[in-house]
Design an enzyme around this catalytic site. Structure first.
Site, PDB file in Angstrom:
ATOM      1  CD  GLU A   1      -8.070  -3.594  -0.370  1.00 54.83           C
ATOM      2  OE1 GLU A   1      -6.935  -3.132  -0.651  1.00 54.83           O
ATOM      3  OE2 GLU A   1      -8.241  -4.586   0.359  1.00 54.83           O
TER       4      GLU A   1
ATOM      5  CG  HIS B   1      -7.623  -0.533   2.666  1.00 50.67           C
ATOM      6  ND1 HIS B   1      -8.151  -1.248   3.715  1.00 50.67           N
ATOM      7  CD2 HIS B   1      -6.693  -1.327   2.094  1.00 50.67           C
ATOM      8  CE1 HIS B   1      -7.540  -2.420   3.806  1.00 50.67           C
ATOM      9  NE2 HIS B   1      -6.652  -2.496   2.818  1.00 50.67           N
TER      10      HIS B   1
ATOM     11  CG  HIS C   1      -2.022  -1.045   1.123  1.00 54.26           C
ATOM     12  ND1 HIS C   1      -2.513  -1.531  -0.063  1.00 54.26           N
ATOM     13  CD2 HIS C   1      -2.692  -1.713   2.117  1.00 54.26           C
ATOM     14  CE1 HIS C   1      -3.448  -2.438   0.189  1.00 54.26           C
ATOM     15  NE2 HIS C   1      -3.566  -2.581   1.479  1.00 54.26           N
TER      16      HIS C   1
END
Length: 385
Positions: free
Chosen positions: A349, A214, A140
């Site tokens: 996601e 997220h 991420h």
């Protein structure tokens, strides 16, 4: 005398016109404020002030966003009785968002959503080492990815529905990524209870980019309950198997006949504990599904029978990471009491594939100067009685 009277008439007319114009402007501003409210949210350890922006549609649905991480801290949706409740997981204390946000609750993710193997990739003959924050891999965007940054937020005053424009510029070399990347994200709350998220990015040097959102959802509105009773359908005939560190192996495997088959709606918990090597590696579902079709289309639908809430997901992305909250560990309190325990939230996601920069067979995530990264995702809420 006539000249003086004439001038007085003109002055009076201008005053009246000016007052009316000012009054109309104030009404417009008031109307915008009714749809987008701004308030204080907290202060970081460095003394930076964090603001909260609340979008409200005509039905009373609300989405709350903070300028730290572009984080969605709350999102309400109606149940079958018309009751609006918060359906996204989050912290009860602002500082838990500021001090790491270990679950990435509600955050905008960048520069690269999901994992990159061994925290490195090669682009135009040059190898880049990026932040290693997930075992041997980068996750991420790194420890100080977009989820930790202050985003500039402003309301879009000429938009049809309440809309926030978020911008952030990532300098060349941030977290090891090449190029100065300028990112714009729009959060729009429509009157049909849909949250639209539009992403754009440009760069001054070849780079890779894979943005996503997220948020963890629990359509029950009670964050102590697991999400295993939610019924999920994913419009995908294939998924990406992973290795022990959750990096795709490169295989694109058919879901048919496996626990990963969500082509027909079924409870998330139906097969989640099956004797399957991939479920063991992910501690449940934490995989990318290869979505059928192209363009903006419906790719997933979630139904919670008890509340009647339905969430449908639309995107133009090629993949979606379905994550069943396997690493939630009960260390933090929920907004409805109790703890954020194992599998009390799920994520969908929308994104390009994990580790695409290192896997030539995957859709490219490269962005070059002069190009524009553009993608859109919609989370639409309704009720099934």
């Amino acid at each position: 005398m006539k000249k003086i009277s004439y001038n007085l008439i003109i002055i009076a007319f201008l005053c009246i016109f000016g007052c009316c114009k000012k009054e109309n402007n104030n009404q417009t501003q008031k109307g915008n404020m009714e749809n987008i409210q701004v308030s204080g949210y907290g202060v970081t350890a460095k003394g930076d002030t964090v603001k909260k922006y609340t979008l409200i549609n005509k039905n009373g649905m609300k989405v709350e966003v903070i300028n730290f991480g572009g984080i969605i801290t709350s999102l309400t949706a109606p149940d079958k009785n018309g009751k609006y409740e918060d359906v996204v997981l989050g912290f009860t204390k602002p500082e838990d968002y500021f001090n790491g946000n270990p679950y990435y609750f509600g955050a905008l993710i960048g520069r690269y959503g999901n994992r990159i193997a061994n925290a490195k990739f090669t682009l135009e003959g040059k190898t880049y080492d990026i932040d290693k924050n997930d075992g041997p891999n980068s996750l991420h965007g790194g420890k100080d990815g977009f989820h930790t940054k202050f985003w500039h937020i402003e309301s879009v005053k000429d938009a049809e529905f309440p809309t926030l424009k978020l911008t952030y510029t990532s300098e060349d070399g941030e977290e090891g990524y090449p190029g100065k990347l300028t990112t714009t994200v729009l959060y729009t709350l429509t009157d049909d209870n849909a949250l639209e998220i539009s992403y754009e990015a440009t760069t001054d040097k070849a780079t890779v980019v894979n943005l996503t959102q997220h948020s963890y959802f629990n359509l029950s509105g009670n964050f102590t309950k697991t999400i295993t009773d939610h019924e999920l359908q994913i419009n995908a005939d294939q998924f990406l198997p992973v290795n022990e560190t959750l990096i795709p192996t490169g295989e694109q495997k058919a879901v048919k006949g496996s626990p990963f088959d969500f082509t027909v709606s079924k409870p998330i918990g139906k097969d989640i504990n099956a004797a399957d090597d991939q479920l063991k590696k992910g501690k449940g579902y934490d995989h990318n599904w290869i979505l059928n079709g192209t363009g903006l289309r419906s790719i997933a639908k979630v139904y919670h029978p008890e509340s009647g809430r339905v969430m449908e997901v639309f995107t133009d992305e090629p993949g979606v990471q379905f994550y069943s909250g396997n690493f939630l560990d009960g260390k933090f309190e929920t907004k409805t009491g109790g703890k954020n325990e194992f599998r009390t939230g799920f994520c969908l996601e929308t994104q390009h594939f994990p580790d695409s920069p290192n896997q030539a067979s995957f859709p490219s995530t490269e962005l070059k100067p002069g190009q524009k990264y553009q993608t859109k995702t919609i989370y639409k809420f309704s009720v099934k009685k």
